[in-house]
Design an enzyme around this catalytic site. Structure first.
Site, PDB file in Angstrom:
ATOM      1  N   HIS A  37       0.843  -1.210   0.000  1.00 41.92           N
ATOM      2  CA  HIS A  37       0.000   0.000   0.000  1.00 41.92           C
ATOM      3  C   HIS A  37       0.872   1.253   0.000  1.00 41.92           C
ATOM      4  O   HIS A  37       0.627   2.205  -0.740  1.00 41.92           O
ATOM      5  CB  HIS A  37      -0.881   0.041   1.253  1.00 41.92           C
ATOM      6  CG  HIS A  37      -1.843  -1.096   1.380  1.00 41.92           C
ATOM      7  ND1 HIS A  37      -1.712  -2.068   2.338  1.00 41.92           N
ATOM      8  CD2 HIS A  37      -2.956  -1.408   0.678  1.00 41.92           C
ATOM      9  CE1 HIS A  37      -2.705  -2.926   2.228  1.00 41.92           C
ATOM     10  NE2 HIS A  37      -3.477  -2.563   1.228  1.00 41.92           N
ATOM     11  N   GLN A  61     -17.686  -6.550  -1.935  1.00 44.36           N
ATOM     12  CA  GLN A  61     -16.762  -7.348  -2.736  1.00 44.36           C
ATOM     13  C   GLN A  61     -16.303  -8.627  -2.030  1.00 44.36           C
ATOM     14  O   GLN A  61     -15.511  -9.388  -2.575  1.00 44.36           O
ATOM     15  CB  GLN A  61     -15.553  -6.523  -3.172  1.00 44.36           C
ATOM     16  CG  GLN A  61     -14.552  -6.210  -2.075  1.00 44.36           C
ATOM     17  CD  GLN A  61     -13.504  -5.213  -2.567  1.00 44.36           C
ATOM     18  OE1 GLN A  61     -13.796  -4.048  -2.800  1.00 44.36           O
ATOM     19  NE2 GLN A  61     -12.282  -5.679  -2.744  1.00 44.36           N
ATOM     20  N   LYS A 150      -0.151  -6.660  -8.017  1.00 51.04           N
ATOM     21  CA  LYS A 150      -0.407  -7.889  -7.267  1.00 51.04           C
ATOM     22  C   LYS A 150      -1.807  -8.426  -7.615  1.00 51.04           C
ATOM     23  O   LYS A 150      -2.020  -9.628  -7.713  1.00 51.04           O
ATOM     24  CB  LYS A 150      -0.286  -7.568  -5.777  1.00 51.04           C
ATOM     25  CG  LYS A 150      -1.155  -8.349  -4.839  1.00 51.04           C
ATOM     26  CD  LYS A 150      -0.401  -9.501  -4.266  1.00 51.04           C
ATOM     27  CE  LYS A 150      -1.145 -10.325  -3.251  1.00 51.04           C
ATOM     28  NZ  LYS A 150      -2.530 -10.109  -3.085  1.00 51.04           N
ATOM     29  N   GLN A 154      -7.683  -7.375 -11.284  1.00 49.41           N
ATOM     30  CA  GLN A 154      -8.384  -6.170 -10.824  1.00 49.41           C
ATOM     31  C   GLN A 154      -7.934  -4.937 -11.619  1.00 49.41           C
ATOM     32  O   GLN A 154      -8.755  -4.108 -12.014  1.00 49.41           O
ATOM     33  CB  GLN A 154      -8.117  -5.962  -9.335  1.00 49.41           C
ATOM     34  CG  GLN A 154      -8.666  -4.672  -8.772  1.00 49.41           C
ATOM     35  CD  GLN A 154      -8.586  -4.644  -7.265  1.00 49.41           C
ATOM     36  OE1 GLN A 154      -9.421  -5.203  -6.588  1.00 49.41           O
ATOM     37  NE2 GLN A 154      -7.576  -4.000  -6.723  1.00 49.41           N
ATOM     38  N   VAL A 177       5.040  -5.506  -4.160  1.00 47.84           N
ATOM     39  CA  VAL A 177       6.065  -5.455  -3.113  1.00 47.84           C
ATOM     40  C   VAL A 177       6.050  -6.801  -2.385  1.00 47.84           C
ATOM     41  O   VAL A 177       4.983  -7.333  -2.057  1.00 47.84           O
ATOM     42  CB  VAL A 177       5.806  -4.292  -2.138  1.00 47.84           C
ATOM     43  CG1 VAL A 177       6.835  -4.281  -1.021  1.00 47.84           C
ATOM     44  CG2 VAL A 177       5.821  -2.968  -2.892  1.00 47.84           C
TER      45      VAL A 177
HETATM   46  P1  AMP Z   1      -6.356  -3.734  -0.640  1.00 51.46           P
HETATM   47  O1  AMP Z   1      -6.308  -2.859   0.572  1.00 51.46           O
HETATM   48  O2  AMP Z   1      -5.946  -5.142  -0.393  1.00 51.46           O
HETATM   49  O3  AMP Z   1      -7.644  -3.592  -1.402  1.00 51.46           O
HETATM   50  O4  AMP Z   1      -5.226  -3.171  -1.595  1.00 51.46           O
HETATM   51  C1  AMP Z   1      -5.190  -1.821  -1.977  1.00 51.46           C
HETATM   52  C2  AMP Z   1      -4.278  -1.657  -3.148  1.00 51.46           C
HETATM   53  O5  AMP Z   1      -2.964  -2.100  -2.793  1.00 51.46           O
HETATM   54  C3  AMP Z   1      -4.725  -2.515  -4.340  1.00 51.46           C
HETATM   55  O6  AMP Z   1      -4.575  -1.764  -5.531  1.00 51.46           O
HETATM   56  C4  AMP Z   1      -3.776  -3.676  -4.286  1.00 51.46           C
HETATM   57  O7  AMP Z   1      -3.549  -4.251  -5.558  1.00 51.46           O
HETATM   58  C5  AMP Z   1      -2.521  -3.005  -3.764  1.00 51.46           C
HETATM   59  N1  AMP Z   1      -1.613  -3.992  -3.178  1.00 51.46           N
HETATM   60  C6  AMP Z   1      -1.923  -4.989  -2.308  1.00 51.46           C
HETATM   61  N2  AMP Z   1      -0.840  -5.739  -2.022  1.00 51.46           N
HETATM   62  C7  AMP Z   1       0.193  -5.208  -2.742  1.00 51.46           C
HETATM   63  C8  AMP Z   1       1.580  -5.531  -2.869  1.00 51.46           C
HETATM   64  N3  AMP Z   1       2.137  -6.547  -2.227  1.00 51.46           N
HETATM   65  N4  AMP Z   1       2.334  -4.771  -3.698  1.00 51.46           N
HETATM   66  C9  AMP Z   1       1.780  -3.721  -4.379  1.00 51.46           C
HETATM   67  N5  AMP Z   1       0.483  -3.364  -4.279  1.00 51.46           N
HETATM   68  C10 AMP Z   1      -0.300  -4.096  -3.483  1.00 51.46           C
END
Ligand code: AMP
Length: 282
Positions: A37, A61, A150, A154, A177
């Site tokens: 994030h 979701q 990741k 999506q 990451v």
């Molecule tokens: P989430 O809070 O899981 O919905 O993730 C929010 C954003 O962070 C989304 O666009 C995810 O794809 C991105 N995200 C989650 N994990 C990673 C990661 N390991 N590396 C880069 N972006 C990520």
């Protein structure tokens, strides 16, 4: 950094910057921040004058009620981390602000949502994502919105959505990451037992193996998929899918002659993890 709870507050906060033509970046999240994030927030900070992060655990979701209940939440910690990377505005609305009584609209992207996560998690998952992202883009009206590679499917769903609905926003994908052993950072990693966490390292291992095979000249997608599946099956509780696809439309490919992405999903105990890797032939 200011934390805002309502759509009105969010819109007023952006009025003055927008009037002076400031570039606004939005990073949509469900909180429980990790470096994945934060890397998207840093990208936004580098590109934009105003950085907005939304923190909303979107109930529509989630296909498993238990997953929604046990989803990690710690807004106080998240606010400290966001402030630390220079975020200007944290938009953390209550559920009723986003879905008030009488809410009746669903944004549904077809085609690209059918397989992989759409198949594993059901229609509601991407409908929920497309609907909440549409709302967030309409509320914040950013110039750029940041999403993590990741969640490769999506990203493509969102690209389709903004193109189809002519939303005036640029979608920027940020690199995945990873932990030191290669496991992609995810809020769900916290649910893994120490033993499951060790076994989950099979995912990045299998993805590297796929890249090595392609680098060594293997072009038959099926051969690579079989090797990756075997590696995952030796560690995972269940393998949901292992597929090499064309990176934009996510159509399965049989011969790797150009851009290709490997998509995987597997369960370790009760925790379902997804990952992917771009495969380069040169
Ligand atoms: P989430 O809070 O899981 O919905 O993730 C929010 C954003 O962070 C989304 O666009 C995810 O794809 C991105 N995200 C989650 N994990 C990673 C990661 N390991 N590396 C880069 N972006 C990520």
């Amino acid at each position: 950094m200011r934390t805002l709870r309502t759509i009105d507050e969010m819109r007023s906060a952006l009025e003055a910057p927008r009037r002076r033509g400031a570039m606004v970046g939005l990073v949509p999240t469900m909180g429980a921040f990790h470096d994945g994030h934060l890397s998207l927030m840093r990208l936004a900070r580098r590109d934009c004058e105003v950085v907005v992060v939304s923190l909303f655990v979107n109930p529509t979701q989630f296909n498993e009620p238990q997953d929604l209940v046990s989803y990690p939440r710690d807004e106080t910690r998240d606010a400290v981390l966001a402030e630390g990377v220079g975020v200007d505005l944290l938009f953390a609305p209550a559920q009723e602000e986003i879905y008030p009584a009488g809410f009746a609209t669903t944004v549904s992207v077809s085609g690209i949502t059918r397989d992989f996560e759409g198949d594993a998690r059901g229609r509601t998952h991407f409908d929920g994502v497309a609907t909440v992202v549409s709302k967030l883009l309409n509320i914040v009206m950013p110039d750029v919105a940041y999403f993590g590679e990741k969640d490769a499917q999506q990203v493509q769903v969102i690209r389709r959505l903004v193109e189809d609905l002519n939303m005036p926003v640029r979608i920027q994908a940020g690199a995945t990451v990873r932990e030191p052993d290669g496991l992609a950072m995810s809020s769900r990693n916290a649910h893994l037992s120490p033993e499951e966490r060790r076994r989950a390292a099979a995912i990045p291992r299998a993805l590297s193996q796929a890249q090595e095979m392609v680098g060594a000249g293997q072009q038959d997608a099926r051969v690579i998929e079989q090797a990756v599946r075997a590696e995952l099956e030796s560690s995972a509780t269940q393998v949901d899918y292992v597929r090499i696809v064309e990176p934009e439309r996510l159509a399965p490919i049989r011969t790797i002659a150009g851009p290709a992405r490997m998509l995987v999903a597997a369960r370790f105990g009760n925790t379902r993890l997804i990952d992917n890797q771009l495969l380069r032939s040169e």
